[in-house]
Design an enzyme around this catalytic site. Structure first.
Site, mmCIF file in Angstrom:
data_model
loop_
_atom_site.group_PDB
_atom_site.id
_atom_site.type_symbol
_atom_site.label_atom_id
_atom_site.label_comp_id
_atom_site.label_asym_id
_atom_site.label_seq_id
_atom_site.Cartn_x
_atom_site.Cartn_y
_atom_site.Cartn_z
ATOM 1 N N ASP A 38 0.833 -1.201 0.000
ATOM 2 C CA ASP A 38 0.000 0.000 0.000
ATOM 3 C C ASP A 38 0.868 1.251 0.000
ATOM 4 O O ASP A 38 0.567 2.239 -0.660
ATOM 5 C CB ASP A 38 -0.911 0.028 1.235
ATOM 6 C CG ASP A 38 -1.992 -1.030 1.135
ATOM 7 O OD1 ASP A 38 -2.039 -1.721 0.088
ATOM 8 O OD2 ASP A 38 -2.774 -1.162 2.094
ATOM 9 N N LYS A 120 -25.763 -14.423 -8.887
ATOM 10 C CA LYS A 120 -26.592 -13.214 -8.945
ATOM 11 C C LYS A 120 -26.287 -12.407 -7.693
ATOM 12 O O LYS A 120 -26.764 -12.707 -6.607
ATOM 13 C CB LYS A 120 -28.074 -13.580 -9.007
ATOM 14 C CG LYS A 120 -28.944 -12.354 -9.154
ATOM 15 C CD LYS A 120 -30.359 -12.722 -9.496
ATOM 16 C CE LYS A 120 -31.179 -11.484 -9.792
ATOM 17 N NZ LYS A 120 -31.183 -10.490 -8.729
HETATM 18 S S1 IVH Z 1 -27.826 -10.004 -16.573
HETATM 19 C C1 IVH Z 1 -31.394 -7.924 -19.276
HETATM 20 N N1 IVH Z 1 -26.314 -11.077 -14.746
HETATM 21 O O1 IVH Z 1 -30.246 -8.754 -11.331
HETATM 22 C C2 IVH Z 1 -30.854 -7.986 -17.892
HETATM 23 N N2 IVH Z 1 -27.950 -9.521 -14.029
HETATM 24 O O2 IVH Z 1 -33.097 -9.190 -11.034
HETATM 25 C C3 IVH Z 1 -29.459 -8.523 -17.908
HETATM 26 N N3 IVH Z 1 -27.924 -9.058 -11.636
HETATM 27 O O3 IVH Z 1 -31.233 -6.013 -13.261
HETATM 28 C C4 IVH Z 1 -28.968 -8.708 -16.549
HETATM 29 N N4 IVH Z 1 -26.265 -10.405 -11.128
HETATM 30 O O4 IVH Z 1 -28.989 -5.843 -11.976
HETATM 31 C C5 IVH Z 1 -27.322 -10.226 -14.987
HETATM 32 N N5 IVH Z 1 -24.864 -12.098 -13.262
HETATM 33 C C6 IVH Z 1 -25.855 -11.245 -13.501
HETATM 34 C C7 IVH Z 1 -26.470 -10.501 -12.469
HETATM 35 C C8 IVH Z 1 -27.527 -9.649 -12.776
HETATM 36 C C9 IVH Z 1 -27.142 -9.536 -10.656
HETATM 37 C C10 IVH Z 1 -29.019 -8.100 -11.436
HETATM 38 C C11 IVH Z 1 -29.182 -7.093 -12.542
HETATM 39 C C12 IVH Z 1 -30.613 -7.232 -12.981
HETATM 40 C C13 IVH Z 1 -31.246 -7.876 -11.786
HETATM 41 C C14 IVH Z 1 -32.493 -8.641 -12.161
#
Ligand code: IVH
Length: 673
Positions: A38, A120
């Site tokens: 750091d 997710k």
């Molecule tokens: S793909 C067309 N990939 O979950 C939407 N979303 O509940 C494409 N999210 O609005 C999103 N992890 O903000 C995608 N690996 C992931 C994700 C992810 C979290 C969020 C995203 C989305 C929400 C939907």
């Protein structure tokens, strides 16, 4: 030894240092694999700061020293997404997942396909735009069509590259992904908030959202926000990847963190089911909260074939884990009095961890809910957090009662003002109908001042408590009569804070009618209906004079809302209140919604240092309203905006007799954000 005095600074040296720092940022924040200490890192950054101080002409917005930039004093500008930001459809069980899978198989008519599985992460969707590889803007998802400009805060996220690490960056690149906070950083913020006696964030998602919407980027910078790219928006001048897998690889090379690679793409749904089971226990050990897995069809051609529903892509699904539950004891039940006098029972709980956060209270909504649950004080209960911010009691464990549990009785007197409590026959709620009940006054004032209403930032719970406690404010108009002396007499307000609050109150007078209508707290009127009313009637007088029939013609307004409005404005007291607000200078009209064309044909030259915005921000605001920014002053220039220490352009503008704007006048010209 070579002379290291800053005056010898060369552009090459600065660039070299920047490149080095960017690489170390990447090692540290993206790869989690630091290569220097750091201290060494700080030395590099400090050296760069010194060199840049000596050569301000060489400072560029993508320099690592520019992460914490200007302070936005205006509300977040809205950003229309070039391509809507959609959400994901959810499924919660093996069966539902296989149903989705069947639909995909049907849609692809027997063509083979692969599935990519990602965690997710529970955070906040964010779009980050790059022009020729340089960060230009970041925005929240908002309603999917329009979000908020959070560029200044997103710039502070060290994992977000300010410059893409690509030889030949595309003309335009919009990465979309998730802003989030690690569990341990979330706990640390929460502890700090509790120590300071503040209201703590309830979960990491909430903390990420709150941090991203910070007015002061220096605060956001301290929050240790993280980001990973998971999808894309508008692209220009680049060959799109053929698969999602390749797209993630492209992002990784460009310098973005990408989702944890769970496996190579799966060929069979049973592989996904196995991963889902595996991660049900593994997720507790991850540094961040995940609420499920996201499963995506890999090939972009197949994705196109499957297409979208109105809300979400058919080629992806969020395979979520069920809500998290915990067992605890109800210690007591207290009553809170809302803005409209409704009394809400709240259960005080033995603090318990649920889904990674500590929960010590839960709303019980109303007395019917208490009856439905059969809840007594002292009961063991199951609480649940289903991704949402507010936990709820889902079940009483009646079998373990000791007999010492006590019934919850509705209060006969208002817990705040002591006046009698009423219950309408048809409504479930008990209410305090004393209009001078201090709890109601406080809640209405807080609503009036809230971000989506009059947006008076300095008027939080503790300020309102003091102002009402000292009888300085009992109704909305009193806010506009406050004087500096009034505030200085209060504990909370040192000189600067008093000035800030008065300036905020003054600025709120200019809010459009739509916000004022919402701020008044008319029963059943939310933000959207307030906007509909303001756009239809254009001014307060027309709205107040409208009858039930006129109101029913407004598209957002149904009979219940129409009745509520006529009842509200029928009150003599309300008429007096509005007249008073108008007399005090509060705007009563809705500006024409001319965003996009307001500055059509106007050209702007900026000179000197702006205090409230960066130069890029100011230029962008001009562009958004249809104007353009030019670099040199001529007789054709419409406006010259002067910041601190303006240069020769200012002299030239004066000579030519051009219209000169101070920073404040510039904001006034732009109008409310
Ligand atoms: S793909 C067309 N990939 O979950 C939407 N979303 O509940 C494409 N999210 O609005 C999103 N992890 O903000 C995608 N690996 C992931 C994700 C992810 C979290 C969020 C995203 C989305 C929400 C939907």
């Amino acid at each position: 030894m070579a002379d290291r005095r800053p005056r010898d600074v060369s552009k090459e040296e600065i660039e070299l240092l920047r490149r080095g720092i960017r690489r170390h940022d990447h090692f540290y924040y993206v790869l989690d694999d630091p290569r220097i200490s750091d201290g060494e890192y700080d030395a590099l950054l400090n050296r760069l700061k010194t060199l840049e101080a000596a050569r301000p002409d060489l400072v560029t917005p993508d320099s690592p020293t520019q992460r914490v930039g200007g302070k936005p004093s205006v509300a977040f500008a809205s950003v229309a997404h070039k391509i809507p930001m959609l959400s994901l459809d959810n499924c919660y069980s093996e069966e539902e997942f296989l149903d989705w899978h069947k639909r995909v198989r049907g849609g692809l008519k027997g063509e083979p396909y692969e599935l990519v599985v990602e965690p997710k992460i529970d955070g906040l969707s964010c779009s980050i735009e790059y022009e020729r590889g340089v960060f230009v803007r970041a925005s929240t998802r908002g309603d999917g069509e329009t979000g908020e400009d959070v560029s200044l805060n997103v710039r502070t996220i060290r994992a977000v590259p300010l410059k893409l690490d690509l030889e030949d960056p595309p003309a335009f690149f919009e990465a979309r992904g998730e802003v989030y906070i690690d569990k341990k950083d979330f706990e640390a913020i929460r502890e700090e908030q509790l120590d300071e006696g503040g209201e703590p964030f309830v979960n990491p998602r909430n903390a990420a959202a709150g941090s991203l919407r910070q007015k002061d980027p220096a605060v956001a910078a301290k929050r240790k926000l993280k980001f990973f790219a998971h999808s894309y928006g508008y692209l220009e001048g680049m060959e799109a990847a053929k698969t999602h897998w390749d797209y993630l690889e492209y992002c990784r090379k460009a310098g973005f963190p990408v989702p944890l690679i769970i496996t190579k793409p799966c060929k069979d749904p049973s592989e996904v089911l196995a991963l889902y089971k595996d991660y049900a226990s593994k997720r507790a050990g991850l540094p961040y909260e995940i609420d499920g897995l996201v499963v995506k069809v890999n090939s972009h051609t197949s994705q196109k074939l499957l297409g979208f529903t109105a809300k979400s892509p058919r080629w992806a699904i969020a395979f979520k884990y069920p809500a998290q539950q915990a067992t605890t004891t109800v210690k007591n039940v207290w009553f809170s009095v809302g803005r409209t006098g409704v009394i809400t029972p709240v259960a005080g709980l033995e603090p318990v961890k649920c889904g990674g956060v500590t929960i010590s209270s839960s709303t019980l909504h109303n007395f019917d809910e208490i009856k439905r649950l059969g809840l007594k004080i002292g009961d063991r209960v199951i609480i649940e957090r289903a991704g949402e911010v507010i936990p709820k009691v889902v079940k009483v464990i009646a079998g373990v009662r000791t007999g010492k549990e006590e019934d919850v009785l509705p209060p006969s007197k208002c817990p705040c003002c002591g006046s009698e409590v009423f219950k309408d026959d048809e409504a479930v709620a008990y209410r305090c109908i004393n209009p001078s009940c201090s709890s109601q006054i406080m809640r209405s004032l807080l609503h009036f001042a809230s971000r989506d209403a009059m947006n008076i930032d300095g008027l939080g719970e503790s300020s309102v408590e003091q102002l009402t406690g000292k009888k300085l404010v009992a109704a909305f108009p009193d806010l506009y009569r406050l004087k500096r002396e009034d505030l200085l007499g209060l504990e909370l307000f040192k000189d600067k804070k008093a000035g800030n609050l008065l300036a905020q109150i003054e600025a709120s007078k200019k809010q459009p009618l739509s916000r004022l209508i919402y701020a008044l707290g008319i029963p059943h009127i939310g933000e959207k209906s307030a906007r509909g009313l303001a756009e239809h009637f254009k001014n307060m007088k027309a709205l107040m004079n409208s009858g039930f029939e006129d109101l029913s013609r407004v598209s957002e307004i149904g009979p219940i809302i129409a009745r509520s409005i006529t009842d509200f404005f029928g009150e003599t007291q309300v008429k007096g209140l509005i007249a008073e607000l108008e007399r005090l200078g509060v705007n009563m009209t809705e500006p024409e919604r001319a965003k996009g064309s307001k500055l059509e044909g106007k050209s702007f030259v900026f000179t000197g240092e702006l205090k409230s915005l960066t130069r890029e921000e100011a230029e962008r605001l001009v562009r958004e309203l249809g104007g353009k920014e030019v670099s040199s002053v001529s007789s054709k220039t419409s406006y010259v905006v002067i910041g601190e220490n303006p240069g020769s352009k200012y002299d030239k503008a004066k000579k030519l007799g051009l219209k000169i704007l101070t920073e404040k006048e510039f904001h006034e010209l732009l109008g409310p954000a």
